[in-house]
Scaffold this motif. Sequence first.
Motif, PDB file in Angstrom:
ATOM      1  N   GLN A   1       2.502   8.649  -5.156  1.00 51.20           N
ATOM      2  CA  GLN A   1       3.364   7.531  -4.774  1.00 51.20           C
ATOM      3  C   GLN A   1       3.066   6.310  -5.643  1.00 51.20           C
ATOM      4  O   GLN A   1       3.971   5.592  -6.055  1.00 51.20           O
ATOM      5  CB  GLN A   1       3.149   7.169  -3.305  1.00 51.20           C
ATOM      6  CG  GLN A   1       3.688   8.175  -2.335  1.00 51.20           C
ATOM      7  CD  GLN A   1       3.281   7.837  -0.911  1.00 51.20           C
ATOM      8  OE1 GLN A   1       2.194   7.316  -0.659  1.00 51.20           O
ATOM      9  NE2 GLN A   1       4.153   8.144   0.030  1.00 51.20           N
ATOM     10  N   GLY A   2       1.782   6.081  -5.904  1.00 55.57           N
ATOM     11  CA  GLY A   2       1.404   4.938  -6.728  1.00 55.57           C
ATOM     12  C   GLY A   2       1.911   5.069  -8.145  1.00 55.57           C
ATOM     13  O   GLY A   2       2.402   4.112  -8.747  1.00 55.57           O
ATOM     14  N   ALA A   3       1.809   6.277  -8.697  1.00 57.95           N
ATOM     15  CA  ALA A   3       2.250   6.509 -10.076  1.00 57.95           C
ATOM     16  C   ALA A   3       3.760   6.368 -10.213  1.00 57.95           C
ATOM     17  O   ALA A   3       4.256   5.864 -11.217  1.00 57.95           O
ATOM     18  CB  ALA A   3       1.805   7.893 -10.545  1.00 57.95           C
TER      19      ALA A   3
ATOM     20  N   ASP B   1     -13.003   0.136   5.304  1.00 61.00           N
ATOM     21  CA  ASP B   1     -14.086   0.378   4.353  1.00 61.00           C
ATOM     22  C   ASP B   1     -13.562   0.971   3.043  1.00 61.00           C
ATOM     23  O   ASP B   1     -14.138   0.754   1.989  1.00 61.00           O
ATOM     24  CB  ASP B   1     -15.136   1.337   4.933  1.00 61.00           C
ATOM     25  CG  ASP B   1     -15.874   0.733   6.111  1.00 61.00           C
ATOM     26  OD1 ASP B   1     -15.899  -0.508   6.234  1.00 61.00           O
ATOM     27  OD2 ASP B   1     -16.419   1.503   6.914  1.00 61.00           O
ATOM     28  N   ARG B   2     -12.483   1.736   3.125  1.00 61.74           N
ATOM     29  CA  ARG B   2     -11.919   2.389   1.938  1.00 61.74           C
ATOM     30  C   ARG B   2     -10.814   1.560   1.296  1.00 61.74           C
ATOM     31  O   ARG B   2     -10.176   2.029   0.354  1.00 61.74           O
ATOM     32  CB  ARG B   2     -11.363   3.763   2.326  1.00 61.74           C
ATOM     33  CG  ARG B   2     -12.425   4.751   2.732  1.00 61.74           C
ATOM     34  CD  ARG B   2     -11.860   6.156   2.886  1.00 61.74           C
ATOM     35  NE  ARG B   2     -10.537   6.206   3.454  1.00 61.74           N
ATOM     36  CZ  ARG B   2     -10.269   6.443   4.756  1.00 61.74           C
ATOM     37  NH1 ARG B   2     -11.236   6.636   5.597  1.00 61.74           N
ATOM     38  NH2 ARG B   2      -9.034   6.490   5.163  1.00 61.74           N
TER      39      ARG B   2
ATOM     40  N   ARG C   1       0.831  -1.207   0.000  1.00 57.02           N
ATOM     41  CA  ARG C   1       0.000   0.000   0.000  1.00 57.02           C
ATOM     42  C   ARG C   1       0.860   1.249   0.000  1.00 57.02           C
ATOM     43  O   ARG C   1       1.869   1.330   0.690  1.00 57.02           O
ATOM     44  CB  ARG C   1      -0.899   0.053   1.238  1.00 57.02           C
ATOM     45  CG  ARG C   1      -1.807   1.286   1.261  1.00 57.02           C
ATOM     46  CD  ARG C   1      -2.641   1.372   2.510  1.00 57.02           C
ATOM     47  NE  ARG C   1      -1.858   1.647   3.693  1.00 57.02           N
ATOM     48  CZ  ARG C   1      -1.470   2.858   4.087  1.00 57.02           C
ATOM     49  NH1 ARG C   1      -1.780   3.919   3.377  1.00 57.02           N
ATOM     50  NH2 ARG C   1      -0.762   3.013   5.181  1.00 57.02           N
ATOM     51  N   VAL C   2       0.454   2.203  -0.810  1.00 52.77           N
ATOM     52  CA  VAL C   2       0.985   3.563  -0.737  1.00 52.77           C
ATOM     53  C   VAL C   2      -0.201   4.472  -0.472  1.00 52.77           C
ATOM     54  O   VAL C   2      -1.348   4.126  -0.754  1.00 52.77           O
ATOM     55  CB  VAL C   2       1.749   3.992  -2.011  1.00 52.77           C
ATOM     56  CG1 VAL C   2       3.056   3.212  -2.151  1.00 52.77           C
ATOM     57  CG2 VAL C   2       0.890   3.837  -3.248  1.00 52.77           C
TER      58      VAL C   2
ATOM     59  N   VAL D   1      -3.722   1.856  -3.416  1.00 55.95           N
ATOM     60  CA  VAL D   1      -3.300   3.253  -3.337  1.00 55.95           C
ATOM     61  C   VAL D   1      -4.413   3.957  -2.582  1.00 55.95           C
ATOM     62  O   VAL D   1      -5.450   4.297  -3.148  1.00 55.95           O
ATOM     63  CB  VAL D   1      -3.094   3.888  -4.727  1.00 55.95           C
ATOM     64  CG1 VAL D   1      -2.684   5.343  -4.592  1.00 55.95           C
ATOM     65  CG2 VAL D   1      -2.061   3.107  -5.522  1.00 55.95           C
ATOM     66  N   GLU D   2      -4.190   4.098  -1.275  1.00 57.72           N
ATOM     67  CA  GLU D   2      -5.239   4.654  -0.415  1.00 57.72           C
ATOM     68  C   GLU D   2      -4.631   5.067   0.913  1.00 57.72           C
ATOM     69  O   GLU D   2      -3.714   4.414   1.402  1.00 57.72           O
ATOM     70  CB  GLU D   2      -6.331   3.606  -0.179  1.00 57.72           C
ATOM     71  CG  GLU D   2      -7.487   4.066   0.672  1.00 57.72           C
ATOM     72  CD  GLU D   2      -8.245   5.233   0.074  1.00 57.72           C
ATOM     73  OE1 GLU D   2      -8.253   6.301   0.711  1.00 57.72           O
ATOM     74  OE2 GLU D   2      -8.778   5.096  -1.034  1.00 57.72           O
TER      75      GLU D   2
END
Length: 132
Positions: free
Chosen positions: A17-19, A59-60, A11-12, A49-50
């Motif tokens: 950060q994800g890109a 939940d997200r 996770r990022v 990515v959250e």
Amino acid sequence: MPSKSFVAYYRVSTQRQGASGLGLDAQRQVVSRYLSERGQSAVGEFVEVETGKGANALDRRPELRKALELCKRSGATLLIAKLDRLARNVHFVSGLIETGVDFVAADMPNANKVMIQMHAVMCKRGLTTLLN
């Protein structure tokens, strides 16, 4: 003795950060090294990515839910590169412990559940250097 199986979760926190892939690549390297040193492999891999903030973080984070479901179905252990990639929220970490799914942070492979909860408290308070 049967091999232990793992489900990797990366996770990022931000789209940037994800890109860039840098955060994810670093996590993959840590997890890969952990598995390689033990002669293991992952039975699944989930990327998110959250943000990890908030009481409703699970939940997200649908990919984390999927990873936990696979762990439950297969009896696997959730494997993360670092505890803070899972969560810094003590309540959230405690809730994950209560799911019954085992998890391990590659940077703290010998940590038990009590140590993980304490680390989450210290992360929240900026005291992670005490455990490192």
